[in-house]
Motif scaffolding. Structure first.
Motif, mmCIF file in Angstrom:
data_model
loop_
_atom_site.group_PDB
_atom_site.id
_atom_site.type_symbol
_atom_site.label_atom_id
_atom_site.label_comp_id
_atom_site.label_asym_id
_atom_site.label_seq_id
_atom_site.Cartn_x
_atom_site.Cartn_y
_atom_site.Cartn_z
ATOM 1 N N VAL A 269 0.841 -1.205 0.000
ATOM 2 C CA VAL A 269 0.000 0.000 0.000
ATOM 3 C C VAL A 269 0.875 1.253 0.000
ATOM 4 O O VAL A 269 0.681 2.165 0.785
ATOM 5 C CB VAL A 269 -1.004 0.009 1.181
ATOM 6 N N GLY A 270 1.830 1.255 -0.907
ATOM 7 C CA GLY A 270 2.806 2.338 -0.970
ATOM 8 C C GLY A 270 2.267 3.633 -1.560
ATOM 9 O O GLY A 270 2.839 4.696 -1.342
ATOM 10 N N THR A 271 1.174 3.557 -2.324
ATOM 11 C CA THR A 271 0.640 4.766 -2.947
ATOM 12 C C THR A 271 -0.773 5.017 -2.429
ATOM 13 O O THR A 271 -1.425 4.108 -1.906
ATOM 14 C CB THR A 271 0.557 4.615 -4.476
ATOM 15 N N LEU A 272 -1.248 6.250 -2.622
ATOM 16 C CA LEU A 272 -2.600 6.587 -2.166
ATOM 17 C C LEU A 272 -3.637 5.706 -2.863
ATOM 18 O O LEU A 272 -4.597 5.242 -2.233
ATOM 19 C CB LEU A 272 -2.886 8.065 -2.428
ATOM 20 N N ASP A 273 -3.416 5.408 -4.153
ATOM 21 C CA ASP A 273 -4.395 4.582 -4.856
ATOM 22 C C ASP A 273 -4.408 3.148 -4.328
ATOM 23 O O ASP A 273 -5.476 2.567 -4.146
ATOM 24 C CB ASP A 273 -4.116 4.591 -6.370
ATOM 25 N N SER A 274 -3.223 2.575 -4.057
ATOM 26 C CA SER A 274 -3.227 1.195 -3.555
ATOM 27 C C SER A 274 -3.760 1.153 -2.119
ATOM 28 O O SER A 274 -4.431 0.194 -1.721
ATOM 29 C CB SER A 274 -1.841 0.551 -3.669
ATOM 30 N N PHE A 275 -3.513 2.198 -1.357
ATOM 31 C CA PHE A 275 -4.050 2.300 0.002
ATOM 32 C C PHE A 275 -5.582 2.325 -0.054
ATOM 33 O O PHE A 275 -6.272 1.637 0.692
ATOM 34 C CB PHE A 275 -3.516 3.585 0.643
ATOM 35 N N TYR A 276 -6.101 3.101 -0.981
ATOM 36 C CA TYR A 276 -7.553 3.211 -1.154
ATOM 37 C C TYR A 276 -8.139 1.864 -1.619
ATOM 38 O O TYR A 276 -9.121 1.369 -1.066
ATOM 39 C CB TYR A 276 -7.854 4.310 -2.171
ATOM 40 N N GLU A 277 -7.479 1.271 -2.617
ATOM 41 C CA GLU A 277 -8.007 0.013 -3.164
ATOM 42 C C GLU A 277 -7.973 -1.115 -2.140
ATOM 43 O O GLU A 277 -8.862 -1.960 -2.110
ATOM 44 C CB GLU A 277 -7.233 -0.385 -4.419
ATOM 45 N N ALA A 278 -6.947 -1.119 -1.276
ATOM 46 C CA ALA A 278 -6.889 -2.145 -0.231
ATOM 47 C C ALA A 278 -8.099 -2.011 0.702
ATOM 48 O O ALA A 278 -8.618 -3.005 1.209
ATOM 49 C CB ALA A 278 -5.586 -2.033 0.556
#
Ligand code: ADQ
Length: 410
Positions: free
Chosen positions: A262-271
């Protein structure tokens, strides 16, 4: 005699790409999934695997992380178990850790004190479920100096990972390149690479020797992925552990192996979005593999004023204790403790952290809102992205992120 294992958790990362969420906290201290902090996932995996001696190496803005660890992860010392946050030691003089390998070098005294047979070195900034015992057993059986956990990832992300090239036997690592831009895909999947998960198991002596040798090298960046793993790969002493072989007990098939960087804001959101579906990709309701945390003493969540044109309800969402949804609708969202959503408001596809207040008739869509932010009556977030870009952070995929202490304009 039982094998002695010490777990070292690397929790010093800055998480620059998660700004503004990491403006005043280390990445492993960022709240996740309503009631957790990111670090709870690695610590829960270790605890569930039976590894109850854990050292957490911190450095960057570690105050809220330290507080969370001491509040949540206090263990009975009767059995000699512990989770200890260790700030930068500055053993070599007044300087910060140069990199993750230097962090371990500076903490060699902790390894010597415990004198374990094996050392688990795991990162603290992934959301995942994994049984580390299976990886440790694989490492012991192979006799390698280090075993690196590997997972298939899209080739387009090669510059974010250590990329592993495995020998014919499917175990020995032939080559390891840290975050290469140019890379070949896998023979059976040209669009994929075999990525390091940043999780390692070391035979103690090999780890101590490697970080000590690395410390003498003035050209080294003193980085685990950049220096230590390549050093051991060159000597032919590094193996891979395929994450697909890891089986975690669960009530259904879908509960097996989940891992997200979850290194980026988008991957954090998608998780977060992975958590909320009826049959979630990552099922937190798997009682065989609990994720532990501590979020204080809040009363149960409450839903009121559901009549006339008001909603007072939440659907496809996770709602934490202490939340009041009053005459408003919450959809596809993850809501942390002590959030208020007031009448006629509509929260959709949002991650709201602790203490956020959403005013009457406000709209919050595809957004991450950090702790205690006040969304005033009638405000619109995630509706006009051009406007949002001028005021807040907007991710590549259009997720609006409002940091702690930021004022929301009408
Ligand atoms: P990165 O995560 O980019 O890649 P790094 O920034 O070194 O590598 O962070 C690794 C872990 O160490 C993180 O958990 C971070 O919080 C922590 N950390 C970094 N510096 C530290 C320090 N000085 N003290 C304490 N902790 C520190 C790594 C690997 C890649 C792999 C990816 C998987 O290097 O090979 O593919 O993880 O996400």
């Amino acid at each position: 005699m039982a094998v002695k294992v010490l777990a070292i958790v690397l929790a010093g990362g800055e998480g620059k790409r998660l700004m503004p969420l990491t403006a005043d906290r280390a990445k492993p201290g960022v709240p996740f999934g309503g009631i957790y902090r990111m670090i709870d996932f690695v610590l829960s995996n270790l605890a569930n695997g039976g590894y109850l001696k854990m050292v957490v190496l911190t450095q960057y803005k570690s105050h809220s992380l330290d507080r969370h660890i001491s509040k949540t992860w206090r263990m009975s010392t009767l059995l000699g178990n512990y989770v200890t946050p260790v700030p930068a030691q500055q053993r070599l003089g007044p300087r910060w850790f140069a990199g993750s390998a230097d962090a371990i070098y500076q903490s060699l005294n902790l390894i010597n004190d415990e004198s374990p047979d094996y050392v688990i070195v795991f990162g603290a900034d992934h959301i995942y479920r994994m049984d580390p015992k299976q990886m440790v057993n694989d490492h012991i059986a192979s006799g390698a100096a280090v075993t690196v956990a590997g997972i298939r990832q899209p080739k387009s992300m090669s510059d974010q990972f250590g990329v592993i090239d495995v020998a014919e036997d499917g175990k020995r690592i032939k080559a390891f390149r840290e975050k290469p831009r140019e890379v070949d895909g896998l023979p059976d999947a040209p669009d994929e690479i075999y990525a390091s998960m940043g999780n390692y198991v070391f035979t103690t002596r090999a780890l101590c020797e490697a970080v000590t040798k690395d410390a003498q090298d003035p050209d080294s960046k003193h980085d685990m992925g950049g220096n230590i793993i390549p050093m051991l790969v060159e000597r032919g002493e590094a193996n891979v552990y395929d994450f697909r072989d890891n089986e975690v007990l669960g009530s259904n098939e879908r509960d097996r192996g989940y891992w997200r960087d979850v290194g980026t804001l988008d991957s954090f959101y998608e998780a977060h979005m992975d958590l909320i579906a009826t049959e979630p990709i990552f099922n937190l309701y798997n009682h065989d593999w609990p994720i532990f945390t501590n979020y204080g003493s809040w009363p149960p969540a409450k839903f009121v004023h559901g009549y006339d044109d008001r909603q007072g309800r939440a659907i496809e969402s996770m709602i934490s204790p202490g939340v009041v949804v009053s005459g408003s609708l919450v959809e596809r969202s993850v809501i942390s403790p002590n959030v208020r959503v007031n009448s006629w408001a509509h929260v959709e596809g949002a991650v709201l952290m602790e203490g956020v207040s959403v005013g009457r008739r406000a709209v919050v869509r595809n957004a991450i809102i950090d702790k205690n932010v006040v969304i005033p009556e009638g405000a619109q977030i995630g509706v006009d992205l051009d406007r949002d870009r001028k005021l807040y952070t907007v991710s590549d995929n259009g997720v609006v992120v409002i940091g702690k202490g930021q004022r929301v304009e009408l």
